[in-house]
Every structure is written in C-alpha cells, then in structure tokens.
Design an enzyme around this catalytic site. Structure first.
Site, short mmCIF file in Angstrom:
data_model
loop_
_atom_site.label_atom_id
_atom_site.label_comp_id
_atom_site.label_asym_id
_atom_site.label_seq_id
_atom_site.Cartn_x
_atom_site.Cartn_y
_atom_site.Cartn_z
N ASP A 21 0.65 -1.19 -0.03
CA ASP A 21 -0.02 0.04 0.08
C ASP A 21 1.02 1.39 -0.07
O ASP A 21 2.02 1.14 0.19
CB ASP A 21 -1.01 -0.04 1.19
CG ASP A 21 -0.17 -0.41 2.65
OD1 ASP A 21 0.82 -0.23 2.61
OD2 ASP A 21 -0.93 -0.83 3.59
N ASN A 52 -7.40 -2.68 14.37
CA ASN A 52 -8.79 -2.86 14.07
C ASN A 52 -9.03 -3.99 13.18
O ASN A 52 -10.02 -4.14 12.43
CB ASN A 52 -9.40 -1.65 13.18
CG ASN A 52 -8.86 -1.03 12.10
OD1 ASN A 52 -7.87 -1.68 11.68
ND2 ASN A 52 -9.29 -0.22 11.45
N HIS A 112 -7.18 -4.59 10.20
CA HIS A 112 -7.20 -4.36 8.80
C HIS A 112 -5.62 -4.95 8.49
O HIS A 112 -4.60 -5.21 9.25
CB HIS A 112 -6.98 -2.72 8.38
CG HIS A 112 -5.78 -2.18 8.74
ND1 HIS A 112 -5.77 -0.78 9.27
CD2 HIS A 112 -4.53 -1.96 8.63
CE1 HIS A 112 -4.60 -0.19 9.64
NE2 HIS A 112 -3.85 -1.22 9.07
N GLU A 168 -9.57 -1.88 5.26
CA GLU A 168 -10.24 -1.60 6.58
C GLU A 168 -11.43 -2.46 6.75
O GLU A 168 -12.02 -2.72 5.75
CB GLU A 168 -10.67 -0.12 6.48
CG GLU A 168 -9.41 1.11 6.35
CD GLU A 168 -8.87 1.10 7.87
OE1 GLU A 168 -8.82 0.25 8.61
OE2 GLU A 168 -8.14 1.85 7.87
N1 LIG Z 1 -0.72 0.14 6.25
C1 LIG Z 1 -0.06 -0.40 7.39
C2 LIG Z 1 -0.38 -1.85 7.49
O1 LIG Z 1 0.26 -2.57 6.53
C3 LIG Z 1 0.31 -2.18 8.92
O2 LIG Z 1 0.11 -3.58 9.33
C4 LIG Z 1 -0.22 -1.38 10.09
C5 LIG Z 1 0.24 -1.92 11.51
O3 LIG Z 1 1.34 -1.24 11.63
P1 LIG Z 1 2.21 -1.27 12.98
O4 LIG Z 1 3.26 -2.58 12.63
O5 LIG Z 1 2.98 -0.09 12.97
O6 LIG Z 1 1.42 -1.39 14.05
O7 LIG Z 1 -0.04 -0.09 9.79
C6 LIG Z 1 -0.29 0.36 8.68
O8 LIG Z 1 -1.75 0.92 8.67
#
Ligand SMILES: N[C@@H]1[C@@H](O)[C@H](O)[C@@H](COP(=O)(O)O)O[C@@H]1O
Length: 240
Positions: free
Chosen positions: A67, A135, A137, A142
């Site tokens: 993404d 959440n 995702h 989402e």
């Molecule tokens: N788009 C990314 C996800 O791919 C990732 O898994 C998530 C969790 O991030 P973190 O590893 O910082 O908790 O964050 C973002 O929203």
C-alpha cells in the site's frame, strides 16, 4: 493457520527474517510481498544483516508492496516509498526495476490502482509479509472491505489514522486515503506470513484466529488461506 509464539519483538524479527531469508536462498528469483509499519522494521534489519554478511542476495528478487498513502509525495519522510528505501531497499542489492510500490501521486488515482493491479496479475507472490492494524486491517483494507476487492483507493478508518498519528505532527496531517492491494490480491500469494507484537494487537489477533470469517475483521480472511503462518510475541498472543 500455523501460529508461532515467541518471547519478544527481537525473537519475532529473527524468526520472520529467517523464513524470508530461507526462501530467498532456496529460490533466488522469488517474488516477495512486503509490508510497512513499525512491526516489520526488525525483520528488514535482520535481512539487511544477512545480506551484509554475504549470505543472501536480492539481485533477482522481485517485490510488491501492499500500500501507499495518497497525498504524500514519494519523498515525504512518512511515505511508504521512503520507508522501504530507508529500511530495506537502500541497504541491499535489489534492482530498482524489480521493486514495486503503488504510486499514489498525480491526479488519476484510479488509473494508478488499475496499473498496479495489472502488474500484480502478471506475478505470483511467493510470500506475502503482513502486519495487522489494531482494528484488524491488513494492508489498508479496512473493516467492511469486500473480500473480492482487488487494488483500490481506500478511505482510512479513523482508528487507523489515530494509530498512525504517532508518525506525524498532528492528526490533521495523517492522510485520509490510500491505495492498497485488495484482500483478493493478498490471498493469491502462495504463502502468507503475518507478524504482530505488543498488547495493542492482542484483541484483533484473537478475532483473526478464533472469530468468524467476516469482512468486519479483514484479517479473518486469512483463515481461508491454506498456507498462513502467524508469528506473535507473548503480548500479542495473550488472548489466544
Ligand atoms: N498499512 C499499514 C499496515 O500494513 C500495517 O500492518 C499497520 C500496522 O502497523 P504497525 O506495525 O506499526 O502496528 O499499519 C499500517 O496501517
């Protein structure tokens, strides 16, 4: 789902890194699906160390990132383009033409989604690395995202914007939209490796593993994938 529980973040990073390094060693022309966020940073550091030790090479590896935020230029310190450069790509021998990240610059974002999806369709991802949002995702898919969705322009959930605010000066600066692979793209990978660390992830991990398969918890779709490995530290595994 194969679940591996380890003591802490360090062990999580080494365990995930080893799985990826083993794949790169046994299949030098493999295709990796890559993730951003805080969680994979240690995994990337492990891979950089193995590369520096001369044990693995990424010369023939191809990568596809999940993404990218809309509204940030690629040079912005919080763009995922920049994240991948800083945390992995600038430290290894991957060829620039072999690394792919959705481009969310320019006016016609739908065309950017279509172009990225067309590229993905020509490839087969051997291993898709994933983190998870609190959440539930995955990528930026989402809650409520239909499972049949392919690369699309997504509206970020308020919870996600709040979680990611720590990287920005204020909530207002956090982008409201992003381009993300869809759940369908993610499930097409041959294997999936999801990593999660810390107690803030315990609830969504429990829903992903033990809850119903539902679009309200995007990561629950992984229950339908035949080769999913989940690596958790003790805090993230606390509610299993
Ligand atoms: N788009 C990314 C996800 O791919 C990732 O898994 C998530 C969790 O991030 P973190 O590893 O910082 O908790 O964050 C973002 O929203």
């Amino acid at each position: 789902m194969k679940i591996i529980t380890v003591k802490n973040y360090n062990e999580l990073s080494t365990t995930a890194g080893r799985i990826i390094a083993d794949l790169v060693s046994s299949k030098p022309r493999c295709t990796l699906g890559l993730a951003t966020g805080s969680t994979p940073q240690g995994t990337y550091q492990y891979l950089v160390e193995r590369y520096r030790a001369g044990e693995i090479s990424f010369k023939e590896v191809q990568t596809f990132n999940l993404d990218e935020y809309c509204g940030l230029p690629r040079s912005h310190p919080e763009s995922y383009f920049r994240f991948m450069h800083d945390n992995l790509f600038s430290h290894i021998d991957i060829q620039p033409e072999n690394r792919h990240i959705p481009c969310a610059e320019g006016g016609d974002l739908q065309s950017q989604c279509d172009a990225y999806n067309a590229l993905l369709r020509q490839a087969t991802v051997d291993l898709q690395l994933l983190g998870i949002g609190s959440n539930g995702h995955i990528g930026f898919c989402e809650p409520g995202t239909p499972f049949e969705r392919e690369t699309f322009l997504t509206q970020l959930a308020e919870k996600t914007r709040q979680d990611n605010q720590r990287f920005f000066n204020s909530l207002e600066e956090v982008p409201t939209t992003a381009i993300t692979m869809g759940i369908k793209n993610i499930l097409e990978a041959r294997s999936i490796l999801l990593i999660a660390s810390g107690k803030a992830k315990a609830e969504c991990i429990s829903q992903m593993v033990n809850g119903p398969v539902t679009e309200a918890v995007p990561a629950s779709a992984l229950q339908r994938h035949p080769d999913t490995t989940i690596i958790l530290d003790e805090e993230a595994a606390a509610l299993l």
